[in-house]
Scaffold this active site. Structure first.
Site, PDB file in Angstrom:
ATOM      1  N   SER A 540       0.848  -1.185   0.000  1.00 37.05           N
ATOM      2  CA  SER A 540       0.000   0.000   0.000  1.00 37.05           C
ATOM      3  C   SER A 540       0.890   1.244   0.000  1.00 37.05           C
ATOM      4  O   SER A 540       1.683   1.423  -0.905  1.00 37.05           O
ATOM      5  CB  SER A 540      -0.959  -0.046   1.198  1.00 37.05           C
ATOM      6  OG  SER A 540      -1.992   0.889   1.055  1.00 37.05           O
ATOM      7  N   ASP A 626     -10.051  -3.288  -5.585  1.00 45.39           N
ATOM      8  CA  ASP A 626      -9.446  -2.463  -4.540  1.00 45.39           C
ATOM      9  C   ASP A 626      -9.859  -1.000  -4.692  1.00 45.39           C
ATOM     10  O   ASP A 626      -9.529  -0.365  -5.688  1.00 45.39           O
ATOM     11  CB  ASP A 626      -7.930  -2.594  -4.619  1.00 45.39           C
ATOM     12  CG  ASP A 626      -7.209  -1.947  -3.452  1.00 45.39           C
ATOM     13  OD1 ASP A 626      -7.848  -1.210  -2.680  1.00 45.39           O
ATOM     14  OD2 ASP A 626      -5.998  -2.190  -3.301  1.00 45.39           O
ATOM     15  N   HIS A 661      -8.233  -4.705  -1.549  1.00 46.92           N
ATOM     16  CA  HIS A 661      -6.985  -4.221  -0.988  1.00 46.92           C
ATOM     17  C   HIS A 661      -6.297  -5.255  -0.103  1.00 46.92           C
ATOM     18  O   HIS A 661      -5.078  -5.352  -0.080  1.00 46.92           O
ATOM     19  CB  HIS A 661      -7.255  -2.951  -0.176  1.00 46.92           C
ATOM     20  CG  HIS A 661      -6.026  -2.161   0.137  1.00 46.92           C
ATOM     21  ND1 HIS A 661      -5.253  -1.569  -0.840  1.00 46.92           N
ATOM     22  CD2 HIS A 661      -5.429  -1.854   1.323  1.00 46.92           C
ATOM     23  CE1 HIS A 661      -4.243  -0.925  -0.272  1.00 46.92           C
ATOM     24  NE2 HIS A 661      -4.322  -1.084   1.027  1.00 46.92           N
TER      25      HIS A 661
END
Length: 698
Positions: A540, A626, A661
């Site tokens: 991320s 995501d 995600h």
């Protein structure tokens, strides 16, 4: 098999009197909002390219399939298949979750307090997940009167949740659902109302609604006009109020609804003021507030006797001390538990309402503590979880009066774990500006410190999230193969306090990257590994870190793993339709209105700074659904890297076409993705890809 070659369709972007060219902007589907909810509508040419990328990665890593399977079985073997949580008492019941052997998802249950029989199943996630490619429960709560059970489920990975309520007397769901919900909700203390958050068409939480917990019309309670704010709901520890939390990375506003009148309009506790953060809770007859106001960079505690605790009523309760970051607190009728972090280690302080305080002591060099909460206010027992890189999780009950701790559970490692075989160390690497950056190292005691060991360096460094020195069943699979696992506690996180975070954001963002490189250099200089024998790993915003250090110091790495990497920073922070763009301007800056922010982001954005240089092997992963880091960020980055690199090292992309995600939702399926990452690390290091001479690189 040849690597996919992405077509180039140059798009000229004019912004802030600057011009940039994006060759791969076509990878962002104009229909991306619909794709989040239904991936089948993805534009065919984009789907074809992603399919080719996945096939190429599978082919390149085909020789690691046996290794991946072995890694997966090792990690799975460290998980107790029929595990269960420590029961948490509430009134006449003990509440818990448990797994059945082989299950990917848990069962939520309760039984009469203090007994081992009489289980009532509240929610069977495994049954609900059957036949679904993705299934994940966000929040799940029983009502205070113990008659209802509500949960929010995401069946796509898009983080749009459906909220349902079950009548525990009949075991049947009530005849309604709440759609497009955020994963956060709360019952009112009287159990009559359900407060929930609506997620809008841009996937942002923007409204709070109230609905009868047994069904009925939704009533708008609060609407947030600023699309840069996040929303949350909850109740105070003493059940006196419902709270609506509004905030971003640097500013907070909390609204109060008295439990005595839950249909009343919310009242602002302290109006938002840019740069002022606070959270609060009610302690029977007064408020306790944690805040950074009045220059308390590492936060302080204040108290207020007012019914509405506006700032002019705050009186310092626990004064600010630089370097002692107060991360949170929990309230009980007679005690306050204060959580702090000093030099990247947690500590817990018990304060009696009648006066006096003490600290719960621990002996290891690096460890992590978590308050595990509980439902009851009128108790002298608090709960916490202790762990370290070598010590599996331990769940304790702690009597705040007698200061006795009772071990309730130790994480069981079915395949075996001997802590004496491992050593965890805390090191400090000097950054270019002289700051000392903590590093937590885990390795086997017999690992040689002569520079020959391979090393994985993990980092994040954003949003004030600290990297706790915790126990991981996954990391051992590398460590047992002679690897050193190192975690860099770099700026941008709050590992050394909130000031550590502030010194790694906005105009200070490059400190994050320089700190990580400094940690790698220090580990090599201290012979924990060597330059070129280290693999960098982050996800991320940590994936942005991976992209930055790939550009800044490609020669350091035998490989780089970037999970759901936020790498197209300038384009993303310039696109107000994306879910997290306005809320994240406080973190990165607003390149639409601030030329300095534009230039700053343009100077480090990984995608924008890919250039002709010898990149190491890179694995980028992502999820099609995501909403946080959209699929096209790693897709574009990989295409550009592959076009620019001067080395023979492969650049790989793996997109999960059925997840978001967090990757796969099952507890075992997720391990397959980790096994792929670790197999890539081993493969990249053992393969030894050709690199050009880096002596001329900056």
């Amino acid at each position: 098999m040849k690597a996919p070659v992405a077509k180039r369709e140059p798009k000229t972007i004019y912004q802030m009197n600057r011009v940039r060219i994006d060759d791969y902007a076509w990878m962002k589907d104009d229909n991306w909002k619909e794709v989040l909810r239904d991936p089948s509508v993805l534009r065919p040419d984009i789907r074809e390219h992603l399919t080719e990328e996945n096939a190429y990665t599978d082919a390149m890593l085909g020789g690691t399939e046996a290794l991946q399977a072995q890694l997966f079985e090792e990690m799975k073997g460290r998980i107790k298949q029929d595990d269960s949580s420590v029961p948490s008492p509430d009134g006449a019941w003990d509440y818990y979750v448990r797994y059945e052997t082989g299950a990917e998802h848990p069962i939520h249950g309760r039984r009469p307090r203090g007994r081992m029989d009489g289980e009532q199943v509240l929610l069977d996630e495994e049954a609900l997940a059957k036949g679904k490619a993705f299934f994940q429960v966000g929040a799940a709560h029983h009502s205070p009167d113990h008659r209802l059970y509500a949960w929010a489920a995401d069946e796509q990975g898009s983080e749009y949740y459906t909220l349902r309520v079950r009548d525990l007397a009949t075991g049947k769901d009530l005849p309604f659902t709440i759609e497009s919900a955020y994963g956060d909700f709360t019952f009112s203390p009287d159990s009559h109302w359900l407060f929930w958050i609506w997620r809008d068409e841009n996937a942002r939480p923007s409204k709070v609604y109230r609905r009868s917990a047994r069904g009925g019309e939704d009533v708008l309670v609060y609407e947030e006009a600023d699309d840069g704010m996040f929303l949350g709901v909850g109740t105070t520890s003493d059940d006196s109020h419902v709270l609506i939390h509004v905030g971003n990375q640097e500013t907070t506003e909390i609204l109060l609804i008295s439990a005595a009148d839950p249909t009343a309009p919310p009242i602002v506790a302290e109006p938002r003021s840019e740069g002022i953060k606070y959270d609060l809770d009610h302690w029977t007859d007064h408020w306790v507030i944690r805040t950074n106001a009045e220059g308390a960079v590492d936060f302080k505690l204040a108290r207020s006797e007012a019914n509405v605790p506006s700032r002019n009523s705050w009186v310092d309760f626990v004064a600010h001390t630089s370097g002692r970051y107060i991360t949170g607190f929990a309230l009980y009728a007679g005690h306050l538990v204060r959580a702090e972090r000093v030099d990247a280690n947690d500590q817990l302080i018990i304060m009696a309402r009648s006066g006096g305080e003490h600290r719960i002591a621990f002996e290891e060099e690096a460890y992590a503590l978590d308050l595990s909460g509980g439902f009851e206010y009128e108790t002298t027992v608090t709960k916490f979880v202790y762990q370290s890189p070598t010590t599996p999780r331990q769940w304790f009950d702690y009597d705040m009066v007698t200061q006795e701790r009772t071990l309730r559970k130790t994480q069981e490692i079915p395949s075996g774990h001997d802590p004496s075989l491992y050593v965890a160390r805390r090191l400090n690497a000097p950054a270019p500006d002289g700051q000392l950056v903590p590093i937590t190292v885990l390795m086997r005691r017999d690992t040689p410190l002569d520079g020959s060991a391979p090393l994985l360096l993990y980092g994040y460094g954003s949003y004030g999230h600290a990297m706790d020195p915790s126990f991981s069943i996954r990391n051992l699979s590398l460590v047992d193969r002679g690897w050193v696992w190192a975690t860099a506690h770099i700026r941008g996180g709050s590992d050394k306090g909130w000031g550590w975070f502030l010194d790694g954001r906005k105009e200070n963002k490059t400190n994050t990257f320089k700190d990580f490189i400094a940690c790698a250099d220090y580990l090599a200089d201290q012979s924990y590994s060597a330059r070129g024998r280290m693999v960098a790993y982050g996800g991320s915003a940590g994936g942005m870190l991976m992209g930055a250090v790939a550009n800044m110091a490609p020669y350091l790495w035998a490989g780089i793993i970037a999970a759901v990497p936020f790498v197209d920073v300038l384009n993303t922070m310039s696109d107000t339709s994306l879910p997290l763009t306005p809320p994240e301007w406080p973190e990165w800056g607003n390149p639409l209105e601030d030329a300095a922010a534009y230039d700053r982001i343009a100077g480090y954005s990984p995608y924008d700074n890919v250039d002709v240089r010898p990149y190491p092997p890179i694995l980028a992963t992502g999820g099609l659904s995501d909403p946080r880091v959209t699929y096209w960020e790693p897709q574009k980055w990989v295409a550009k890297l592959r076009a620019k690199t001067t080395s023979s090292a492969p650049v790989l992309l793996k997109i999960n076409m059925e997840a978001g995600h967090g990757g796969a939702s099952g507890r075992f399926d997720f391990l397959k993705e980790i096994a792929l990452d670790y197999a890539f690390a081993i493969w990249a290091l053992e393969r030894g890809w050709e690199k050009d001479d880096h002596s001329t690189l900056d």
